[in-house]
Design a protein around this motif. Sequence first.
Motif: not given
Length: 590
Positions: A256-257, A304-305, A310-314, A534-535
């Motif tokens: 997602t860019i 990443g967060v 930045g995303l949950a593993a699931a 987020e950025a």
Amino acid sequence: MDPDELLAALDPEQRQVALASRGPVCVLAGAGTGKTRAITHRIAYAVASGMVNPAHVLALTFTVRAAGELRGRLRALGGGAGAVRAATFHSAALRQLSYFWPKVIGGRPPKLVESKLPLLREAARDLGLAVAGAALAEAVTEIEWAKVCQTHPDSYVFAAAAAGRAPAAGVEEVGRLYQAYEALRRDRQLIDFEAVLELTAAILLTEPIVAREVHSAFRYFTVDEFQDVNPLQKLLLDAWLGGREELCVVGDPQQTIYSFTGATSEYLRGFAAEFPGATVVRLVRDYRSTPQVVAAANRLTAGGVGGVGGLAAAESSGALVAQRAAGPDPVVTRYPDEEAEAAGVAAEAAALIKGSVPAHEIAILLRINAQVERFERALADGGVPYVVRGAERFYDRPEVRQALVLIRGAARAEGAGTDATGLPDRLPAAVRHVLASAGLTAVPPAARGAVRERWESLAAIAGLAEDLATSRPGATLADFAAELAEREDTGHAPVAAAVTLATMHAAKGLEWDAVLIPGLVEGIMPIVHARTAEAIEEERRLLYVAVTRARVRLALSWAPARTPGAEAARQRSRFLAEVFPSVPAGRGNS
């Protein structure tokens, strides 16, 4: 093709996608994992098995090139899959809007505005605003963001402030420009690309007869690159679906860019919640890159967060698992300054070419356009052939449009049997003769920028004529014109025998044997205006996209000083430190 043969060509996860022929399906596909193969085989399997009529399938993507690739792959699979309609959101919507407008609204559809700049320039002049150049181009981006997010001109200032947007012209001025632009557009009965989507969705949602006709025509949907969907596209997709659930989406949250354009991965991440009971398949086998490149990409996302960019593993497509044989380790180089870095990267490209890596299999990927000129100069000084690849589609370039007109005219003259053109007999010579009037010369111009890019475009077309003459010795200008028309329809741009110089954003969806990524310093990667968490994560994903373009060789570099002799004040990118923690900040090479 027999259904069982289609399945036999897939790996276990891809086969799971193909077998999930009905109902809502979400495919989380990491870079290089064969997502296009999976979704085209899914469509072909459903058609070959008799579960789906190919005329009822609509496969959607975001670029003409990607839509052309989908059509080509489906045709190659046979069994009726070639009859499937694969299109961009905009082309599918424009086709429907043009068809239904006379029936629902009456009269001819409004004229499409392909560029907002002329109207926006006029709006700025009317308002007495001194907005031009890059600031005006940025205002276009702002207006497009507002429109895809369904933000009315009256609400732009508030929405832009809430989203942390800071256009060079100022949010107040852009808000006024947006208001004036929309007024001019409506007064002149024009529509832009966003209005095409909005009007098509409106007609579907307010005209039951239209909705029934469209829902009858399209019953089986596939959406590629679903992480790039924006709110307006999602509105139209929902109108096309009409409450049905025959939808397969494929995407990668790690890629997602385009958030700055209004794209959001929330629809991909929330797919299972929107469609309870949906089949979710993760593709993690990377067939593109060596284990060394894949390991670098995995380390980047792991930093990443939340542990996964930045995303949950699931929700993530997961760590990639390399399927190729081992290759060389990525190289990290610290240059003293940017000039030395550009010269060093150009020398590395020259060395790769000398070492039998084809020039067209090498890319130099940059974070911002401002870096391009420096590397153009270094490549030219080093005698390295190069092409600059931008976001603009090849067949939309003015010089390419002019060349196609000239070639079609010459083909008609050839077919009429006239010798008035005095064209040479062989196809390549004939094409070069025609393109000479558009500015093609035997050697590239010394100038860079737009002059060089124009020459590159014309030279690429001449190269296509060489290829066609080699494969079909008796090919005529008419044959070549037909070949160009087909390529234009599919977005199949020619490949030049040169190193590709491109931004990271423009490189998405492409791949090369060797990828060189310079400029990895704080302030450029991540970019200076990426101030929020987020950025920063979007910058990480952008670098991930750049890294995963490499099949075999990956070289990264940075320079602490801007110019020779200047203070070495810049720090290496935090991402570089994460991917290669064992490389000291002051080390020259690894």
